[in-house]
Design a protein around this motif. Structure first.
Motif, short mmCIF file in Angstrom:
data_model
loop_
_atom_site.label_atom_id
_atom_site.label_comp_id
_atom_site.label_asym_id
_atom_site.label_seq_id
_atom_site.Cartn_x
_atom_site.Cartn_y
_atom_site.Cartn_z
N TRP A 185 34.91 37.75 30.27
CA TRP A 185 34.36 38.49 31.41
C TRP A 185 35.29 38.46 32.61
O TRP A 185 35.44 39.46 33.33
CB TRP A 185 32.98 37.94 31.78
N GLU A 186 35.94 37.35 32.87
CA GLU A 186 36.82 37.29 34.04
C GLU A 186 38.03 38.19 33.86
O GLU A 186 38.50 38.83 34.82
CB GLU A 186 37.21 35.84 34.34
N LYS A 187 38.55 38.30 32.63
CA LYS A 187 39.63 39.27 32.37
C LYS A 187 39.08 40.69 32.41
O LYS A 187 39.73 41.61 32.94
CB LYS A 187 40.26 38.98 31.01
N PHE A 188 37.88 40.88 31.88
CA PHE A 188 37.26 42.20 31.87
C PHE A 188 37.13 42.75 33.29
O PHE A 188 37.40 43.93 33.54
CB PHE A 188 35.89 42.09 31.20
N ILE A 189 36.75 41.92 34.22
CA ILE A 189 36.60 42.37 35.61
C ILE A 189 37.93 42.85 36.17
O ILE A 189 37.99 43.85 36.89
CB ILE A 189 35.98 41.24 36.46
N CYS A 190 39.02 42.18 35.82
CA CYS A 190 40.35 42.64 36.25
C CYS A 190 40.71 43.97 35.60
O CYS A 190 41.25 44.87 36.25
CB CYS A 190 41.40 41.59 35.93
N LEU A 203 48.72 55.71 39.99
CA LEU A 203 49.36 54.69 40.80
C LEU A 203 49.58 53.40 40.02
O LEU A 203 48.86 53.12 39.06
CB LEU A 203 48.49 54.38 42.02
N THR A 204 50.57 52.63 40.44
CA THR A 204 50.74 51.28 39.91
C THR A 204 49.66 50.37 40.49
O THR A 204 48.93 50.74 41.43
CB THR A 204 52.11 50.69 40.27
N ILE A 205 49.58 49.16 39.97
CA ILE A 205 48.58 48.21 40.47
C ILE A 205 48.81 47.91 41.95
O ILE A 205 47.86 47.91 42.75
CB ILE A 205 48.61 46.93 39.62
N GLY A 206 50.04 47.67 42.33
CA GLY A 206 50.33 47.40 43.74
C GLY A 206 50.02 48.58 44.64
O GLY A 206 49.55 48.41 45.78
N THR A 237 33.40 31.84 37.47
CA THR A 237 33.92 30.87 38.41
C THR A 237 34.27 31.48 39.75
O THR A 237 34.45 30.77 40.73
CB THR A 237 35.18 30.20 37.84
N MET A 238 34.34 32.81 39.82
CA MET A 238 34.75 33.47 41.07
C MET A 238 33.53 33.76 41.93
O MET A 238 32.51 34.25 41.46
CB MET A 238 35.50 34.77 40.76
N ASP A 239 33.64 33.43 43.23
CA ASP A 239 32.58 33.76 44.18
C ASP A 239 32.84 35.09 44.87
O ASP A 239 31.91 35.74 45.34
CB ASP A 239 32.46 32.67 45.23
N ASP A 240 34.10 35.50 44.93
CA ASP A 240 34.47 36.74 45.62
C ASP A 240 35.29 37.59 44.64
O ASP A 240 36.49 37.37 44.47
CB ASP A 240 35.30 36.43 46.87
N PRO A 241 34.66 38.56 43.98
CA PRO A 241 35.39 39.32 42.96
C PRO A 241 36.53 40.16 43.55
O PRO A 241 37.55 40.36 42.88
CB PRO A 241 34.31 40.21 42.35
N VAL A 242 36.38 40.64 44.77
CA VAL A 242 37.42 41.48 45.36
C VAL A 242 38.68 40.66 45.62
O VAL A 242 39.80 41.08 45.31
CB VAL A 242 36.91 42.14 46.65
N ARG A 246 42.28 41.11 43.70
CA ARG A 246 43.44 41.36 44.56
C ARG A 246 44.55 40.34 44.26
O ARG A 246 45.73 40.70 44.14
CB ARG A 246 43.06 41.27 46.04
N THR A 247 44.17 39.08 44.12
CA THR A 247 45.16 38.04 43.80
C THR A 247 45.79 38.29 42.44
O THR A 247 47.01 38.18 42.26
CB THR A 247 44.48 36.65 43.82
N PHE A 248 44.95 38.64 41.46
CA PHE A 248 45.45 38.95 40.11
C PHE A 248 46.46 40.10 40.17
O PHE A 248 47.56 40.01 39.63
CB PHE A 248 44.28 39.32 39.21
N GLY A 249 46.09 41.20 40.81
CA GLY A 249 46.95 42.38 40.85
C GLY A 249 48.21 42.19 41.67
O GLY A 249 49.26 42.75 41.34
N SER A 250 48.12 41.39 42.72
CA SER A 250 49.28 41.18 43.59
C SER A 250 50.42 40.46 42.88
O SER A 250 51.58 40.55 43.31
CB SER A 250 48.86 40.38 44.83
N ALA A 251 50.09 39.77 41.79
CA ALA A 251 51.14 39.08 41.02
C ALA A 251 51.97 40.04 40.19
O ALA A 251 53.08 39.70 39.76
CB ALA A 251 50.51 38.02 40.12
#
Length: 310
Positions: A185-190, A203-206, A237-242, A246-251
């Protein structure tokens, strides 16, 4: 050394095949894309990007009957092809074989278990690779972030722990989990955040993160998936999905999700198991998912332009 078959050597499958072979395993790259397989046979498989630049030499074939029993079979096809891949995997499965399925979206592991049975089936979740194939025999990946795996049923076994070590020895960042549903589920959300939005906008992720309107759509899609999961009792485990997406995509800001690559290449997308799956999950919890409904409808319209044989 382990004997490993990778069923489906598109971009991600080619990364797996190349790096696992370069680590000294007997790896078989299997695909119906004859030009890619022939290029690997002729010149090896070039793997370029976050892991460096190397030419690996896996075996390559279009016919699973060439291979025999394996210790590990990785099903790395698109979600729409997993049942066919599982059927072909019967030729490779012995008494001690683990079948590791790695797909985007929801539901693939259950469909594979419907063909092969649940015993020996494990689930893998990858993220942060941003892989593409510039030409046959050559794969590039922008990142090298994570590989999570767990048993389809039950806690991590010693066998799966050993398989995780094989991947770690090839340089992958690997974690094993007793509750693999959480990781799915955590990967699915990304995936939900970036796949459909990038496919529709180009567009690209960034670029999605940096664009106010695109980010409103993408983060809205992710939040709807998060709400559906929480409402169904998934212990995220995430309290703030946004912030999480954002952290996932910024990498991997330069990466283009596989759904965008499919649109650009004129291939059918996996929209039904990614953004298209969120409204169904939301409905189970008495919720709506309007961002995902619209994004899924737009991507399905792109799919509808393709020839029926695609």
């Amino acid at each position: 050394m382990s004997k490993i078959a990778i069923l489906g050597t598109g971009a991600m499958g080619s990364v797996y095949a190349g790096l696992l072979a370069d680590a000294g395993n007997e790896v078989w790259a299997v695909d119906t894309w004859a030009e890619h397989i022939e290029a690997i046979r002729r010149n090896g498989l070039r793997v370029e990007g976050a892991s460096g630049d190397r030419v690996a030499h896996p075996h390559a074939t279009t016919d699973v009957s060439d291979i025999g029993d394996c210790e590990l079979v990785v099903i790395a096809t698109k979600a729409r092809d997993v049942v066919e891949a599982a059927a072909s995997a019967k030729h490779l499965v012995g008494d001690n074989t683990t079948v590791l399925t790695i797909q985007n979206g929801l539901g693939s592991a259950e469909r594979i278990a419907g063909v092969l049975g649940r015993t020996g089936v494990a689930v893998g979740i990858v993220g942060g690779f941003g892989a593409s194939i510039p030409e046959p025999g050559h794969v590039r990946h922008e990142g090298w972030e994570m590989l999570h795996m767990g048993e389809l049923d039950g806690p991590v076994s010693p066998t799966l722990a050993g398989i995780a070590s094989v991947w770690s020895d090839a340089g992958f960042r690997v974690s094993t989990y007793d509750d693999i549903e959480l990781m799915v589920w955590e990967k699915f959300i990304c995936n939900v955040c970036f796949s459909g939005t990038c496919a529709v906008t180009g567009l690209t992720i960034g670029e999605v993160i940096a664009d106010e309107q695109a980010w409103k759509i993408a983060s809205g899609c992710a939040t709807e998936a998060w709400n559906a999961a929480r409402a169904q009792g998934i212990g995220l485990t995430m309290d703030d999905p946004v912030e999480y997406v954002r952290t996932f995509g910024s990498a991997i800001p330069d990466a283009r999700p596989s759904m965008l690559l499919d649109v650009l290449a004129g291939r059918p997308t996996e929209i039904d198991v990614i953004n298209g799956a969120v409204p169904e999950q939301a409905e189970r919890a008495g919720l709506r998912a309007p961002y995902n409904e619209v994004v899924a409808a737009l991507v399905r319209r792109l799919d509808a332009r393709l020839p029926r044989s695609a």
